[in-house]
Write an enzyme that holds these catalytic residues in place. Structure first.
Site, PDB file in Angstrom:
ATOM      1  N   ASP A 185       0.825  -1.204   0.000  1.00  0.00           N
ATOM      2  CA  ASP A 185       0.000   0.000   0.000  1.00  0.00           C
ATOM      3  C   ASP A 185       0.862   1.257   0.000  1.00  0.00           C
ATOM      4  OD1 ASP A 185       0.907  -0.570   2.626  1.00  0.00           O
ATOM      5  OD2 ASP A 185      -0.614   0.751   3.462  1.00  0.00           O
ATOM      6  N   GLU A 186       0.281   2.349  -0.421  1.00  0.00           N
ATOM      7  CA  GLU A 186       0.870   3.689  -0.319  1.00  0.00           C
ATOM      8  C   GLU A 186       2.322   3.744  -0.813  1.00  0.00           C
ATOM      9  OE1 GLU A 186      -1.749   5.444   3.386  1.00  0.00           O
ATOM     10  OE2 GLU A 186       0.024   4.247   3.852  1.00  0.00           O
TER      11      GLU A 186
END
Length: 535
Positions: free
Chosen positions: A341-342
């Protein structure tokens, strides 16, 4: 997945006033409505598939024994262990001796007391279901597996008084979970927690039939697991946390101890090494993990998306092979979570190429890939599981990518941030926590249907639900428990109970009935103003 839709019947209103305490003085006052008595079977949480009260109950007293049946071999040993753990859990509140008797020392099938029966041919129970039958002669717990017997024991605990001996009311519960995966995640990277605290959380979760603990072990702020081949990860990278505290890490022996402790309670540990972003602690520990060969400074802030492994370096893949290989050896469970993620500092093409190789590493070590739903924008490996953490305002294209992956055969775990993120504030008065996904009061956390939540994702594609607890603002046990409870009980019911039983009006009464139990266990919890806790 088969969905059991037999309902409990209309719940009455709870009568006895209950009291609870909280470590937070800013709670709203409890709702003014005062419930009248629910029967013990109506108080069960999560709501069972079928509960039929009736007949005389069993007096649970000084002469009660736990009988573990006639099963032999490894299965018999495991049933004996389940019986010993149940006796331990019941001795404290009841003050009774509760000896455990096996098949050789007594008739575990027909003698009085609490009888544990393993029956591989029991219909309709599946790998985690059970049947509980209580009458004047005793209580019989039947399941196809020891895990089912353990869950039956947790139901029995709720049918008994919070303290002292009592009577198990007559009746029958036939039960099995709606979803196979019922999880909670704890972030020990932003703020470090020792294994004793995590064991306590395991016990709190397991009594409500949560069966998975996802551990977020690494992030920009800290690395929390020792790796023999890369010792500075823990020794140096573990020496920081949000706010500049001392951090810490688990030795491999401590991690093994925690995993074994959870397994005894039928909770599977899923370790996460986040990559290719969220890696500043690793890059501060080893300069070679940076494209420029220069070590980063340790980080104690809360920003995300600024770090990235060097996708073009072969040393990067030697690193993840070593780390995931050691973790796979330590973890008997099915999954390795590789984050994903991210990764804002990793170009999309590099991200896809990196995740291709990382997924192959996981497979080579005999595990199944679990990753945050951003993996759907790359190339999920066959069988990879996606964990969705979006919310109502997540872009439609991102949701569509998850739905397409689900249609292609990738199971989905639902962790919507504006429903199940336990670090989101309850309201504006909540002291710990964040609010970037909005406030998440107890009702909002409960009142949604995982089977229909994400457009284009059929219920058959939903592996289950998980409630993450991120710790940017949480460093003490009281805050951890206050943010988790009572919302994590809603997670337990959403994951276990038949869709037809999910009703806020009924749930809030049963939730209120858990207050004495939570208080007796010294769990700090939020007294939601729309739950009739009593005075």
């Amino acid at each position: 997945m088969r969905v059991l839709r037999r309902t409990l019947g209309t719940l009455l209103v709870l009568g006895a006033a209950v009291s609870c305490t909280s470590a937070h003085g800013d709670d709203a006052k409890p709702a003014g409505d005062r419930p009248a008595a629910l029967t013990p079977y109506e108080r069960l949480l999560p709501a069972p598939a079928s509960a039929r009260p009736g007949g005389p109950g069993y007096p649970f007293g000084a002469g009660t024994v736990i009988r573990t049946g006639r099963a032999g071999g490894a299965a018999g040993e495991e049933v004996r262990r389940v019986g010993e753990l149940l006796a331990e859990q019941l001795r404290g509140p009841s003050g009774l001796p509760l000896p455990v008797v096996d098949g050789e020392a007594g008739d575990g099938e027909t003698g009085d007391g609490v009888r544990l029966r393993l029956d591989g041919r029991a219909d309709g129970l599946g790998p985690e279901g059970y049947r509980l039958e209580a009458s004047a002669s005793g209580v019989t717990l039947t399941a196809r597996t020891p895990a089912g017997l353990f869950h039956a024991g947790q139901t029995l605990r709720q049918l008994l008084p919070v303290s002292g001996p009592g009577t198990v009311p007559g009746g029958t519960v036939t039960d099995a979970p709606r979803f196979a995966y019922r999880g909670a995640m704890l972030d020990v990277a932003r703020h470090f927690f020792g294994i004793d605290q995590v064991k306590r959380y395991v016990d709190q979760l397991a009594q409500y039939k949560v069966n998975t603990l996802h551990l977020h072990l690494t992030d920009d702020q800290g690395w929390r697991i020792a790796v023999d081949g890369w010792p500075r990860l823990a020794e140096y990278g573990g020496g920081s946390e949000v706010g500049g505290g001392p951090g810490g890490y688990w030795t491999k022996a401590e991690y093994r101890e925690l995993v074994a402790y959870a397994a005894e309670r039928y909770v599977e540990v899923v370790p996460e090494i986040d990559m290719p972003g969220h890696v500043n602690a690793a890059q501060a520990s080893y300069a070679e993990l940076n494209c420029d060969g220069k070590a980063r400074q340790r980080y104690a802030g809360t920003k995300v998306g600024f770090s990235s492994l060097c996708v073009g370096k072969e040393r990067t893949y030697e690193f993840i092979d070593d780390v995931l290989g050691e973790l796979a050896q330590l973890t008997p469970g099915r999954y390795l979570h590789i984050g994903g993620d991210e990764a804002h500092s990793t170009p999309a093409a590099d991200y896809a190429a990196f995740m291709d190789r990382a997924q192959r590493v996981v497979a080579r070590h005999g595990k199944t890939v679990l990753a945050w739903h951003q993996l759907a924008t790359a190339r999920p490996a066959t069988g990879a599981v996606l964990q969705y953490w979006g919310h109502d305002k997540t872009p439609a294209a991102e949701k569509a990518a998850v739905a397409a992956a689900a249609r292609a055969g990738h199971p989905v775990i639902l962790s919507p941030a504006d429903r199940l993120y336990l670090d989101m504030k309850y309201d504006a008065a909540t002291k710990p926590g964040l609010a970037w996904a909005g406030y998440v009061p107890v009702r909002r956390a409960y009142e949604w249907n995982p089977g229909t939540y994400l457009e284009g994702v059929a219920e058959s594609a939903v592996l289950g639900v998980e409630a993450p607890l991120w710790t940017e603002t949480i460093s003490a046990r009281a805050d951890l428990e206050y943010m988790a409870f009572p919302r994590v009980l809603g997670l337990a019911e959403l994951g276990w109970s038949p869709a037809g039983t999910l009703d806020w009006t009924a749930y809030r009464q049963r939730l209120a009935a858990q207050a004495p139990r939570l208080t007796a266990q010294n769990i700090a919890f939020h007294r939601a103003p729309d739950v009739p806790w009593g005075r």
